[in-house]
Design an enzyme around this catalytic site. Structure first.
Site, short mmCIF file in Angstrom:
data_model
loop_
_atom_site.label_atom_id
_atom_site.label_comp_id
_atom_site.label_asym_id
_atom_site.label_seq_id
_atom_site.Cartn_x
_atom_site.Cartn_y
_atom_site.Cartn_z
N SER A 156 0.94 -1.14 -0.11
CA SER A 156 0.04 0.03 -0.09
C SER A 156 0.84 1.09 -0.05
O SER A 156 1.91 1.18 0.62
CB SER A 156 -0.95 0.07 1.30
N TYR A 169 -2.27 0.39 10.46
CA TYR A 169 -2.45 0.11 9.41
C TYR A 169 -1.11 0.50 8.69
O TYR A 169 -0.62 -0.51 7.97
CB TYR A 169 -3.45 0.81 8.63
N LYS A 173 1.29 -2.25 6.91
CA LYS A 173 1.96 -2.23 5.57
C LYS A 173 3.41 -2.00 5.31
O LYS A 173 4.05 -2.53 4.45
CB LYS A 173 1.19 -1.16 4.75
#
Length: 265
Positions: A156, A169, A173
């Site tokens: 991402s 998050y 990632k």
């Protein structure tokens, strides 16, 4: 044990969104696709992995479904054993499965439970699934079953872009991005290419909850290509890798983000 005549691809988290798009494209390109998802009910055919399977088969492709939670050691092992025993080969692994925080919270307030959940699913799961699959790929190479197996990580832009309202998050990632680099390095001696594909603002169920925010940002020019990305944009990039067009680029990151990462004045 019979060996499948078609190349076999495992796509994790393929019941919706980016994984669904990748699974459909790979099937269209001749892969037998194993669709993995944590939720898989054969009675539900209007959404989820069995909808993906039916769509692939209606178009003339081949697909199977395996329900597994990639954060679970026993589930990972069971899925790899199933593919090995049923198809006898691993040509492509696409580490796509991942989750967002259940609640977007400022890092001043976010919980350890949320952090642990995301790190376990988004980073630990793909890391150890790759370990299992990579060892099978090496064995298949030695046996002459598969000439050039490949591994893709869907990471991402959040791996290198700060979002302080979902720090867990971003951290997860960033961790899986490093995992992709490590596996590219380790598997180089075996001629197994590993690439990471970094999605930008992609229209999926995960991003639908912040559609208005991203609509505004895109309209204001955050992207060079002023539109939402689609799962098919990722699917075509992964398909190029699956066909062997990008093997000499092992270890690299391909951003699929409409020019998000471009430095501009």
């Amino acid at each position: 044990m019979a060996i499948a005549s078609s190349p076999v691809a495992l796509v994790t988290g393929a019941g919706q969104g980016i994984g669904r798009g990748i699974a459909r494209q790979l099937a269209n390109d001749g892969f037998l696709v194993v669709i993995n998802d944590v939720v898989a009910d054969p009675a539900v055919t209007d959404k989820g992995p069995y909808e993906v399977k039916a769509t692939i088969e209606k178009a003339g492709g081949k697909a199977g479904v395996f329900k597994a939670d990639i954060s679970s050691r026993s589930d990972r092992q069971a899925m790899v054993d199933y593919i090995e025993q049923t198809f006898g080969r691993f040509d492509l692994l696409v580490n796509n499965a991942g989750v967002a925080p259940k609640e977007r919270k400022d890092i001043l307030d976010a919980s350890e439970e949320s952090y642990d959940r995301l790190m376990t699913i988004n980073a630990k799961g793909p890391y150890f699934l790759t370990q299992l699959v990579a060892n099978k790929m090496i064995a298949h190479q030695k046996a002459g079953t598969v000439k050039t197996p490949r591994i893709a990580f869907i990471t991402s832009i959040s791996a290198y872009t700060s979002s302080t309202f979902r720090g867990e998050y971003c951290t997860s990632k960033a961790a899986v991005a490093m995992a992709a680099t490590l596996w590219a390095d380790r598997l180089g001696e075996f001629g197994i290419p590993v690439l990471q594909f970094s999605p930008g603002i992609i229209a999926t169920p995960m991003t639908s909850v912040v559609q208005a925010k991203y609509d505004k940002m895109i309209a204001e020019g955050i992207l060079v290509t002023r539109r939402w990305g689609q799962p098919e944009d990722l699917a075509l990039a992964v398909a190029a890798f699956a066909k062997g067009y990008l093997d000499y680029s092992t270890g690299n990151v391909i951003e699929v983000g409409g020019g998000f990462g471009m430095k501009r004045l």
